[in-house]
Scaffold this active site. Sequence first.
Site, short mmCIF file in Angstrom:
data_model
loop_
_atom_site.label_atom_id
_atom_site.label_comp_id
_atom_site.label_asym_id
_atom_site.label_seq_id
_atom_site.Cartn_x
_atom_site.Cartn_y
_atom_site.Cartn_z
N LEU A 196 38.12 31.32 38.14
CA LEU A 196 37.92 31.68 39.65
C LEU A 196 36.57 30.70 40.21
O LEU A 196 35.89 30.35 39.42
CB LEU A 196 37.65 32.86 40.29
CG LEU A 196 38.55 33.95 40.05
CD1 LEU A 196 37.92 35.49 40.20
CD2 LEU A 196 39.60 33.79 41.04
N ASP A 278 36.71 44.58 40.87
CA ASP A 278 35.77 43.70 40.17
C ASP A 278 35.56 42.31 41.07
O ASP A 278 34.03 41.83 40.72
CB ASP A 278 36.19 43.44 38.60
CG ASP A 278 35.09 42.86 37.81
OD1 ASP A 278 33.85 43.24 38.10
OD2 ASP A 278 35.29 42.20 36.94
#
Length: 376
Positions: A196, A278
């Site tokens: 990410l 998360d």
Amino acid sequence: MQPPLHLLIKPASGNCNLRCTYCFYADITEKRQIPSFGMMTEDTLELVVRKALDSGAQDITFAFQGGEPTLSGLPFYRRLMALERQYNTRGVALHNAIQTNGMLLDDEWAAFFAENRFLVGLSLDGTETIHDLHRVDANGQGTHHRLMQTVRLLKAHKVEFNILTVVTAKVAKEIKSIYAFYRRHDLPYQQYIPCLDPLGETRGGHPYSLTPPLYERFLKDLFDLWFDDVTHGRFIYNRYFENLVGMLLGHPPEACGMMGFCSRQNVVEADGSVYPCDFYVLDQYRLGSLVTDSLSDIDRARNALGFIETSRLLASECAACKWRPLCRGGCRRDREPMVGGQLSLNYFCPAYKGFFEYAYPRLAHIARAVAPRRNS
């Protein structure tokens, strides 16, 4: 009957003994008013365990992640086991898991994991050159050598463990050599997690960034390797591909990002605060605290926030896509930002389309081959 309950607990908050350049949680902590909540106390741990076991669920998983969860120390986890024994008066099925960088593990840790049947996720990004490119310690030194010692340690104690590999640009380009490395070292349980970029940034701007063309190349190369092993009777578990085969057989995926909407997650920070995912442990998504609230209170806050409902809002392009039954829009985090009250098209959409066109006939072949065993 209540569905299984899963708690992802961060006992050391975002604290870590590594300085991985791509760490998404380090990025998240920098965007909060309080970056670190320190170490979870045993009093907070007791409240988490007691309230989970009071929830009525018959199947509960306590999973620990970070930061680096072993920083909370082995006595913390010994206390966990004592609390589970104390409060599990209804015979609930309990499961324990931990995701770790492995740097602190020794014989005592490994024996504990084996004795208490912890499932361990070990973060390892392939070969030494590739791993040490981004997974470095506080002094900027590579950690691969230490991780391979941990692999040998876990094997010696017969600990059940998976390898978790973050798919960076370099990993995507070198997956053939990484896969061969895992095969040589007898590491058959593999999970690959797309890297990410920092939340809110235009994606693709870092040396480690995973772009759609690179991800498509990665998926195709990895699938070729996995398919060859599977069809020749060599066992390799790949979570993503296994889920796709299961979906073709009519089974729901167990991987959250493959369901088409967010699952009912409970991410518990070190102070007891709870968040819905998360990837969204941010102030604006805080659902409450298990220090002061029950899990029913947390669920009411989740419903009021509309987090799961928002994740069902697929981009208009998805409606007519032939691959929607397998893709389902993908993980919400890959569909940011929100535009006009709607999530965007998945960043990796071109990669998924190219991969499914390439792999579908062989995925269907495997599904047909295993159907008699899975349905028996």
